[in-house]
Design a protein around this motif. Structure first.
Motif, mmCIF file in Angstrom:
data_model
loop_
_atom_site.group_PDB
_atom_site.id
_atom_site.type_symbol
_atom_site.label_atom_id
_atom_site.label_comp_id
_atom_site.label_asym_id
_atom_site.label_seq_id
_atom_site.Cartn_x
_atom_site.Cartn_y
_atom_site.Cartn_z
ATOM 1 N N MET A 1 0.843 -1.170 0.000
ATOM 2 C CA MET A 1 0.000 0.000 0.000
ATOM 3 C C MET A 1 0.893 1.241 0.000
ATOM 4 S SD MET A 1 -3.171 1.010 2.347
ATOM 5 C CE MET A 1 -2.664 1.443 3.946
ATOM 6 N N LYS A 2 0.704 2.067 -0.997
ATOM 7 C CA LYS A 2 1.523 3.276 -1.120
ATOM 8 C C LYS A 2 1.076 4.337 -0.132
ATOM 9 C CE LYS A 2 3.728 3.268 -5.428
ATOM 10 N NZ LYS A 2 4.669 4.133 -6.006
ATOM 11 N N LYS A 3 2.053 5.079 0.361
ATOM 12 C CA LYS A 3 1.774 6.221 1.233
ATOM 13 C C LYS A 3 2.187 7.477 0.487
ATOM 14 C CE LYS A 3 1.827 4.069 5.619
ATOM 15 N NZ LYS A 3 1.696 4.388 6.976
ATOM 16 N N ASN A 4 1.464 8.553 0.752
ATOM 17 C CA ASN A 4 1.746 9.830 0.111
ATOM 18 C C ASN A 4 2.053 10.887 1.159
ATOM 19 O OD1 ASN A 4 1.132 8.920 -2.554
ATOM 20 N ND2 ASN A 4 -1.031 9.029 -2.017
ATOM 21 N N VAL A 5 2.993 11.758 0.813
ATOM 22 C CA VAL A 5 3.347 12.888 1.664
ATOM 23 C C VAL A 5 3.343 14.122 0.771
ATOM 24 C CG1 VAL A 5 5.152 13.933 3.076
ATOM 25 C CG2 VAL A 5 4.805 11.467 3.149
ATOM 26 N N MET A 6 2.670 15.169 1.241
ATOM 27 C CA MET A 6 2.621 16.424 0.490
ATOM 28 C C MET A 6 3.493 17.468 1.191
ATOM 29 S SD MET A 6 0.639 15.943 -2.111
ATOM 30 C CE MET A 6 0.217 17.553 -2.680
ATOM 31 N N LEU A 7 4.318 18.132 0.408
ATOM 32 C CA LEU A 7 5.167 19.205 0.925
ATOM 33 C C LEU A 7 4.835 20.486 0.184
ATOM 34 C CD1 LEU A 7 8.615 17.371 0.896
ATOM 35 C CD2 LEU A 7 7.129 17.709 2.848
ATOM 36 N N GLU A 8 4.889 21.585 0.899
ATOM 37 C CA GLU A 8 4.673 22.891 0.275
ATOM 38 C C GLU A 8 5.961 23.689 0.430
ATOM 39 O OE1 GLU A 8 2.129 26.898 1.150
ATOM 40 O OE2 GLU A 8 1.138 24.970 1.505
ATOM 41 N N LEU A 9 6.540 24.050 -0.685
ATOM 42 C CA LEU A 9 7.767 24.838 -0.684
ATOM 43 C C LEU A 9 7.429 26.254 -1.117
ATOM 44 C CD1 LEU A 9 10.138 22.324 -2.508
ATOM 45 C CD2 LEU A 9 9.869 22.638 -0.051
ATOM 46 N N HIS A 10 7.852 27.237 -0.333
ATOM 47 C CA HIS A 10 7.637 28.628 -0.719
ATOM 48 C C HIS A 10 8.688 29.017 -1.732
ATOM 49 C CE1 HIS A 10 4.443 29.410 2.103
ATOM 50 N NE2 HIS A 10 5.132 28.725 3.012
ATOM 51 N N ARG A 11 8.307 29.836 -2.651
ATOM 52 C CA ARG A 11 9.158 30.165 -3.786
ATOM 53 C C ARG A 11 10.420 30.915 -3.350
ATOM 54 N NH1 ARG A 11 7.767 31.085 -9.659
ATOM 55 N NH2 ARG A 11 6.494 29.376 -9.031
ATOM 56 N N SER A 12 11.535 30.424 -3.862
ATOM 57 C CA SER A 12 12.810 31.122 -3.714
ATOM 58 C C SER A 12 13.564 30.930 -5.023
ATOM 59 C CB SER A 12 13.609 30.579 -2.526
ATOM 60 O OG SER A 12 14.010 29.264 -2.761
ATOM 61 N N ILE A 42 0.501 31.946 -6.531
ATOM 62 C CA ILE A 42 0.560 32.089 -5.076
ATOM 63 C C ILE A 42 1.969 31.855 -4.525
ATOM 64 C CG2 ILE A 42 -1.864 31.664 -4.577
ATOM 65 C CD1 ILE A 42 -1.266 28.768 -4.213
ATOM 66 N N SER A 43 2.962 31.829 -5.388
ATOM 67 C CA SER A 43 4.381 31.725 -5.019
ATOM 68 C C SER A 43 4.695 30.508 -4.160
ATOM 69 C CB SER A 43 4.845 32.990 -4.296
ATOM 70 O OG SER A 43 4.733 34.098 -5.121
ATOM 71 N N ARG A 44 4.272 29.343 -4.635
ATOM 72 C CA ARG A 44 4.622 28.130 -3.916
ATOM 73 C C ARG A 44 4.749 26.968 -4.892
ATOM 74 N NH1 ARG A 44 -0.873 26.133 -0.812
ATOM 75 N NH2 ARG A 44 -2.026 25.773 -2.733
ATOM 76 N N THR A 45 5.407 25.938 -4.423
ATOM 77 C CA THR A 45 5.584 24.714 -5.192
ATOM 78 C C THR A 45 5.085 23.562 -4.330
ATOM 79 O OG1 THR A 45 7.530 25.635 -6.267
ATOM 80 C CG2 THR A 45 7.277 23.256 -6.359
ATOM 81 N N LEU A 46 4.228 22.737 -4.885
ATOM 82 C CA LEU A 46 3.722 21.567 -4.179
ATOM 83 C C LEU A 46 4.493 20.335 -4.637
ATOM 84 C CD1 LEU A 46 -0.134 22.152 -4.310
ATOM 85 C CD2 LEU A 46 1.390 22.491 -2.379
ATOM 86 N N VAL A 47 4.941 19.549 -3.675
ATOM 87 C CA VAL A 47 5.701 18.334 -3.959
ATOM 88 C C VAL A 47 4.969 17.162 -3.328
ATOM 89 C CG1 VAL A 47 7.912 17.166 -3.686
ATOM 90 C CG2 VAL A 47 7.852 19.642 -3.940
ATOM 91 N N LYS A 48 4.698 16.145 -4.139
ATOM 92 C CA LYS A 48 4.019 14.956 -3.641
ATOM 93 C C LYS A 48 5.011 13.789 -3.704
ATOM 94 C CE LYS A 48 0.184 11.848 -4.656
ATOM 95 N NZ LYS A 48 -0.892 11.543 -5.610
ATOM 96 N N LEU A 49 5.239 13.172 -2.542
ATOM 97 C CA LEU A 49 6.129 12.021 -2.441
ATOM 98 C C LEU A 49 5.270 10.779 -2.232
ATOM 99 C CD1 LEU A 49 8.699 13.545 0.071
ATOM 100 C CD2 LEU A 49 8.806 13.585 -2.413
ATOM 101 N N SER A 50 5.509 9.731 -3.008
ATOM 102 C CA SER A 50 4.782 8.469 -2.874
ATOM 103 C C SER A 50 5.800 7.348 -2.697
ATOM 104 C CB SER A 50 3.952 8.185 -4.124
ATOM 105 O OG SER A 50 3.034 9.205 -4.346
ATOM 106 N N TYR A 51 5.540 6.480 -1.708
ATOM 107 C CA TYR A 51 6.447 5.360 -1.462
ATOM 108 C C TYR A 51 5.674 4.199 -0.864
ATOM 109 C CZ TYR A 51 6.265 6.925 3.376
ATOM 110 O OH TYR A 51 5.836 7.278 4.619
ATOM 111 N N ASP A 52 6.255 3.018 -0.953
ATOM 112 C CA ASP A 52 5.659 1.804 -0.410
ATOM 113 C C ASP A 52 6.489 1.366 0.796
ATOM 114 O OD1 ASP A 52 4.496 -0.606 0.156
ATOM 115 O OD2 ASP A 52 4.724 -1.437 -1.854
#
Length: 142
Positions: A1-12, A42-52
């Motif tokens: 079963m895969k798990k997901n993690v969402m990260l929000e990076l502010h723009r630089s 909105i000056s951000r980057t969304l990163v989605k990490l998926s792993y088992d």
């Protein structure tokens, strides 16, 4: 079963690119996926990490690089020494080799389980090492 993690990076300017590259290399190590979505409004980057997690556990428990078992002959009992320094400095009474003939006699007298315990290896390892010594024609078991 895969798990997901969402990260929000502010723009630089350069910080996000370096961070995303590091995350990609980490996800490659754990055989995961990464997806990046840039939202410039909105000056951000969304990163989605998926792993088992099960896959990671299986990969970590492959028994690769296991230590090699050595026979430890001699006085390995710490309690018989006056202090710990004496124990570590007394290499004269310890060896990692045992004569095959002596080992076979000890097994006949005390049993394989007891001899293996004295030599600090498993019973199966003891017999594997004896078999290897016989196949090589050696009178020493290492």
């Amino acid at each position: 079963m895969k798990k997901n993690v969402m990260l929000e990076l502010h723009r630089s300017s350069e910080g996000n690119e370096k961070t995303i590259q590091e995350l990609k290399s980490l996800m490659d190590l754990i055989m995961g996926d990464i997806s990046v979505r840039d939202e410039p409004v909105i000056s951000r980057t969304l990163v989605k990490l998926s792993y088992d997690p099960d896959l990671i556990i299986r990969r970590l428990n492959r028994k690769v690089g296991r230590h090699k078992a050595y026979l430890h002959e001699g006085n390995w009992d710490i309690d018989s020494y006056e202090n710990i320094d004496e124990y570590f400095n007394d290499d004269s009474s310890r060896s990692t080799c045992v004569k095959l003939e002596d080992l076979e006699q000890r097994i006949q007298k005390r049993g394989a389980a007891q001899v293996a315990k004295e030599l600090e290896v498993s019973r199966a390892t003891l017999f594997r090492k004896i078999k290897k010594a016989r196949e090589n024609g050696s009178d020493i078991v290492k």
